[in-house]
Motif scaffolding. Structure first.
Motif, PDB file in Angstrom:
ATOM      1  N   SER A 181      46.777  41.063  45.687  1.00 18.54           N
ATOM      2  CA  SER A 181      45.860  41.677  44.848  1.00 18.54           C
ATOM      3  C   SER A 181      45.428  40.806  43.766  1.00 18.54           C
ATOM      4  N   GLY A 182      46.170  40.006  43.305  1.00 19.65           N
ATOM      5  CA  GLY A 182      45.878  38.906  42.471  1.00 19.65           C
ATOM      6  C   GLY A 182      44.821  37.710  43.051  1.00 19.65           C
ATOM      7  N   ARG A 183      45.268  37.333  44.249  1.00 24.09           N
ATOM      8  CA  ARG A 183      44.303  36.394  44.890  1.00 24.09           C
ATOM      9  C   ARG A 183      43.016  37.050  45.305  1.00 24.09           C
ATOM     10  N   HIS A 184      42.657  38.341  45.434  1.00 25.21           N
ATOM     11  CA  HIS A 184      41.677  38.893  45.960  1.00 25.21           C
ATOM     12  C   HIS A 184      40.810  39.071  44.783  1.00 25.21           C
ATOM     13  N   ILE A 185      41.381  39.507  43.483  1.00 25.09           N
ATOM     14  CA  ILE A 185      40.780  39.891  42.349  1.00 25.09           C
ATOM     15  C   ILE A 185      40.239  38.395  41.567  1.00 25.09           C
ATOM     16  N   ALA A 186      41.229  37.542  41.654  1.00 27.90           N
ATOM     17  CA  ALA A 186      40.991  36.024  41.037  1.00 27.90           C
ATOM     18  C   ALA A 186      39.804  35.407  41.867  1.00 27.90           C
ATOM     19  N   GLN A 187      39.656  35.494  43.068  1.00 24.61           N
ATOM     20  CA  GLN A 187      38.810  34.886  44.048  1.00 24.61           C
ATOM     21  C   GLN A 187      37.258  35.440  43.890  1.00 24.61           C
ATOM     22  N   GLU A 188      37.307  36.839  43.869  1.00 25.29           N
ATOM     23  CA  GLU A 188      36.252  37.593  43.740  1.00 25.29           C
ATOM     24  C   GLU A 188      35.456  37.375  42.337  1.00 25.29           C
ATOM     25  N   SER A 189      36.403  37.329  41.233  1.00 24.49           N
ATOM     26  CA  SER A 189      35.966  37.399  39.935  1.00 24.49           C
ATOM     27  C   SER A 189      35.075  35.873  39.782  1.00 24.49           C
ATOM     28  N   ILE A 190      35.468  34.776  40.240  1.00 21.65           N
ATOM     29  CA  ILE A 190      35.143  33.628  40.176  1.00 21.65           C
ATOM     30  C   ILE A 190      33.708  33.657  41.084  1.00 21.65           C
ATOM     31  N   GLN A 191      33.693  34.186  42.033  1.00 21.11           N
ATOM     32  CA  GLN A 191      32.863  34.107  43.073  1.00 21.11           C
ATOM     33  C   GLN A 191      31.555  34.970  42.432  1.00 21.11           C
ATOM     34  N   MET A 192      31.777  36.195  41.964  1.00 25.53           N
ATOM     35  CA  MET A 192      30.805  36.889  41.356  1.00 25.53           C
ATOM     36  C   MET A 192      30.272  36.427  39.925  1.00 25.53           C
ATOM     37  N   HIS A 193      30.888  35.597  39.524  1.00 20.81           N
ATOM     38  CA  HIS A 193      30.437  34.847  38.360  1.00 20.81           C
ATOM     39  C   HIS A 193      29.498  33.490  38.262  1.00 20.81           C
ATOM     40  N   GLY A 194      29.523  33.242  39.642  1.00 21.50           N
ATOM     41  CA  GLY A 194      28.939  32.082  40.075  1.00 21.50           C
ATOM     42  C   GLY A 194      29.638  30.812  39.478  1.00 21.50           C
ATOM     43  N   GLY A 195      28.818  29.837  39.045  1.00 19.53           N
ATOM     44  CA  GLY A 195      29.387  28.372  38.680  1.00 19.53           C
ATOM     45  C   GLY A 195      29.797  28.527  37.256  1.00 19.53           C
ATOM     46  N   ILE A 196      29.402  29.522  36.601  1.00 22.25           N
ATOM     47  CA  ILE A 196      30.165  29.636  35.171  1.00 22.25           C
ATOM     48  C   ILE A 196      31.469  29.972  35.317  1.00 22.25           C
ATOM     49  N   GLY A 197      31.757  30.791  36.566  1.00 23.24           N
ATOM     50  CA  GLY A 197      33.106  31.127  36.692  1.00 23.24           C
ATOM     51  C   GLY A 197      34.348  30.112  36.547  1.00 23.24           C
ATOM     52  N   VAL A 198      34.014  29.034  37.003  1.00 19.18           N
ATOM     53  CA  VAL A 198      35.037  27.686  37.192  1.00 19.18           C
ATOM     54  C   VAL A 198      35.011  27.032  35.708  1.00 19.18           C
ATOM     55  N   THR A 199      34.248  27.213  34.896  1.00 22.86           N
ATOM     56  CA  THR A 199      34.348  26.349  33.790  1.00 22.86           C
ATOM     57  C   THR A 199      35.355  26.739  32.797  1.00 22.86           C
ATOM     58  N   ALA A 200      36.178  25.684  32.304  1.00 22.36           N
ATOM     59  CA  ALA A 200      36.874  25.776  31.330  1.00 22.36           C
ATOM     60  C   ALA A 200      36.615  26.639  30.117  1.00 22.36           C
ATOM     61  N   GLU A 201      35.359  26.752  29.740  1.00 29.98           N
ATOM     62  CA  GLU A 201      34.969  27.574  28.469  1.00 29.98           C
ATOM     63  C   GLU A 201      34.909  29.048  28.742  1.00 29.98           C
ATOM     64  N   TYR A 202      34.778  29.397  29.960  1.00 31.53           N
ATOM     65  CA  TYR A 202      34.581  30.628  30.216  1.00 31.53           C
ATOM     66  C   TYR A 202      35.970  31.304  30.736  1.00 31.53           C
ATOM     67  N   PRO A 203      36.532  32.518  30.206  1.00 31.01           N
ATOM     68  CA  PRO A 203      37.764  33.018  30.407  1.00 31.01           C
ATOM     69  C   PRO A 203      38.222  33.382  31.742  1.00 31.01           C
ATOM     70  N   VAL A 204      37.328  33.370  32.605  1.00 25.25           N
ATOM     71  CA  VAL A 204      37.616  34.110  33.981  1.00 25.25           C
ATOM     72  C   VAL A 204      38.459  32.868  34.654  1.00 25.25           C
ATOM     73  N   SER A 205      38.216  31.945  34.556  1.00 27.07           N
ATOM     74  CA  SER A 205      38.963  30.673  35.302  1.00 27.07           C
ATOM     75  C   SER A 205      40.263  30.887  34.741  1.00 27.07           C
ATOM     76  N   HIS A 206      40.639  31.002  33.673  1.00 25.05           N
ATOM     77  CA  HIS A 206      41.954  30.945  33.018  1.00 25.05           C
ATOM     78  C   HIS A 206      42.763  32.208  33.673  1.00 25.05           C
ATOM     79  N   TYR A 207      42.053  33.193  33.911  1.00 28.11           N
ATOM     80  CA  TYR A 207      42.851  34.409  34.526  1.00 28.11           C
ATOM     81  C   TYR A 207      43.127  33.862  35.924  1.00 28.11           C
ATOM     82  N   ALA A 208      42.580  33.529  36.572  1.00 30.40           N
ATOM     83  CA  ALA A 208      42.404  33.145  37.999  1.00 30.40           C
ATOM     84  C   ALA A 208      43.582  31.968  37.997  1.00 30.40           C
ATOM     85  N   ALA A 209      43.687  31.117  37.388  1.00 31.61           N
ATOM     86  CA  ALA A 209      44.775  30.163  37.243  1.00 31.61           C
ATOM     87  C   ALA A 209      46.234  30.804  36.655  1.00 31.61           C
ATOM     88  N   ARG A 210      46.085  31.782  35.817  1.00 35.07           N
ATOM     89  CA  ARG A 210      47.568  32.498  35.616  1.00 35.07           C
ATOM     90  C   ARG A 210      47.949  33.332  36.806  1.00 35.07           C
TER      91      ARG A 210
END
Length: 349
Positions: A290-319
C-alpha cells in the motif's frame, strides 16, 4: 506536531546535526508519550498505534519508537528493579535508548546474532557489530543482543560511551549508526539467560509501530494528492474533473484502508497478548504494498512538483520507502509467509 512541523520547518530540523527537536522531545515527555507501554496496565500497543499514526501523519523526525518505546519496553519486561529505575528518565525525555539487534547482512527479523558475550568473573563484555541501529547515533545507553557462552541469545545494557559509533543519515531524514563493540563492558538485562522470545516479541512490536506510522504517512499523502486534484487546473478545469485521475485516487484510498485494517489487526493481536511474527509479516506485506502504491501515485499525480524537496509529498514517499525497508521488505515477508505455508490446512492468495 502540527504546530512544530510545517514542510519548511521540518526540512530545517532534519538538516540539523541532531536531526530532530529537543524541544518537541520534551513536549512529548510532558504529555506522557515517551513512557507508553512501560506499564501495560496504563497503556499498550493500541495507544502506541494511535500516537505513531499521528507522528507518521506529520513526518515527525523524533525517534519515539526507537529511542524510547521499543527498548524501554524490553527493560520494563526483563530488567531488574534498578534497571527499571532508568525508565523514569526515559519517560521524562532525559535519557535516550536504542535497541541494537540487527547485524550486517540480515534482511529479515531474526534472533540469531554473531555478537558474542563473554563472562569474566562477575563482569561481562560484548564483541561484535550492530548495523543499522536506529537512534544509535544519539542514544545514552544501548540494549544489545548477543550470543551467550552456553548458547541462546541474551540482552545486555551497554553505556554508549564504551562503544565506537559511526553515525549516518538515512535518505528520509532519520538517523542511525553502526555500533562496533570490541570487548565493551556490559550488564545483563535481568538474568543472563536466553531471551529469544522477548527479542522476537520486541521486533513484532516495532513492526506494528512502523505499520502505524506508515498509515499516518499514507493518510497525509492521499490528502495532499486529493487537495491538489481539487485545485490544480488543466484545460480550464480542475484535475478532479478527469475521471481517470479520480479513479486512481479511489484506488489509493482502497490501498490506505487495507493498510489501516492490517495495522489495526497487528496492534490488536499484540494487545491480546499474541506477539506472532507471522501476523507481523502479514501486516508488513500489506503496508509495504500500500505504501509503495500510494507513494508512487501521489508523486505521479502531482507531476514535477511531486519530486521537489520543497513540496511535502516527496518526503512522505521517502519515509514510506524507508519504513518498507526496515526489518525486511514486503517481498522478504512474503518469503517468510511462504516458509510457513505447511502450518496451514488452507492458504489463499
Amino acid at each position: 506536531m502540527s504546530r512544530s512541523y510545517d514542510p519548511e520547518s521540518r526540512i530545517k530540523v532534519i538538516g540539523s546535526d541532531l536531526g530532530w527537536s529537543r524541544e518537541v522531545w520534551s513536549q512529548l515527555a510532558d504529555t506522557g508519550i515517551l513512557g507508553l507501554g512501560f506499564d501495560p496496565d496504563e497503556a499498550g500497543q493500541i495507544e502506541i498505534m494511535v500516537v505513531l499514526t499521528e507522528a507518521g501523519r506529520r513526518l515527525a523526525p523524533e525517534p519515539i519508537l526507537h529511542a524510547a518505546l521499543a527498548p524501554g519496553a524490553l527493560i520494563a519486561e526483563l530488567g531488574t528493579d534498578a534497571q527499571k529505575g532508568q525508565l523514569d528518565d526515559v519517560a521524562a525525555g532525559q535519557r535516550l535508548l536504542a535497541f541494537a539487534y540487527l547485524e550486517p547482512g540480515q534482511r529479515r527479523p531474526t534472533t540469531t546474532v554473531t555478537t558474542q558475550a563473554a563472562r569474566q568473573g562477575d563482569s561481562w563484555t560484548l564483541t561484535g557489530r550492530k548495523n543499522p541501529v536506529l537512534a544509535g547515533d544519539c542514544a545514552d545507553a544501548l540494549v544489545v543482543s548477543a550470543t551467550l557462552p552456553d548458547g541462546g541469545t541474551g540482552l545486555f545494557l551497554v553505556d554508549a560511551k564504551v562503544v565506537t559509533r559511526h553515525p549516518f543519515r538515512i535518505f528520509d531524514g532519520q538517523r542511525g549508526a553502526q555500533v562496533d563493540l570490541d570487548g565493551a563492558a556490559a550488564e545483563p538485562l535481568g538474568d543472563a539467560v536466553d531471551v529469544s522470545d522477548a527479542i522476537s516479541g520486541a521486533i513484532v512490536r516495532i513492526q506494528s509501530g512502523l505499520c502505524a506510522e506508515a498509515v499516518g504517512a499514507m493518510e497525509e499523502a492521499l490528502r495532499l494528492t486529493t487537495d491538489y486534484l481539487k485545485t490544480r487546473k488543466q484545460f480550464g478545469v480542475t484535475l478532479n474533473k478527469f475521471q481517470a485521475l479520480t479513479q486512481r485516487a479511489a484506488d489509493m484510498y482502497v490501498s490506505l484502508e487495507m493498510a489501516r485494517s492490517m495495522s489495526l489487526y497487528a496492534a490488536m493481536s499484540i494487545a491480546d497478548g499474541n506477539l506472532d511474527p507471522l501476523i507481523a509479516s502479514r501486516a508488513d506485506v500489506q503496508i509495504g504494498r500500500s505504501g509503495r502504491h500510494i507513494a508512487q501515485e501521489s508523486i505521479q499525480m502531482h507531476g514535477g512538483i511531486g519530486v521537489t524537496a520543497e513540496y511535502p509529498v516527496s518526503h512522505y514517499a521517502a519515509r514510506l520507502t524507508a519504513i518498507e525497508h526496515t526489518l525486511g521488505t514486503s517481498v522478504d515477508h512474503v518469503h517468510n509467509l511462504i516458509d510457513h505455508l505447511a502450518d496451514y490446512d488452507l492458504a489463499r492468495l
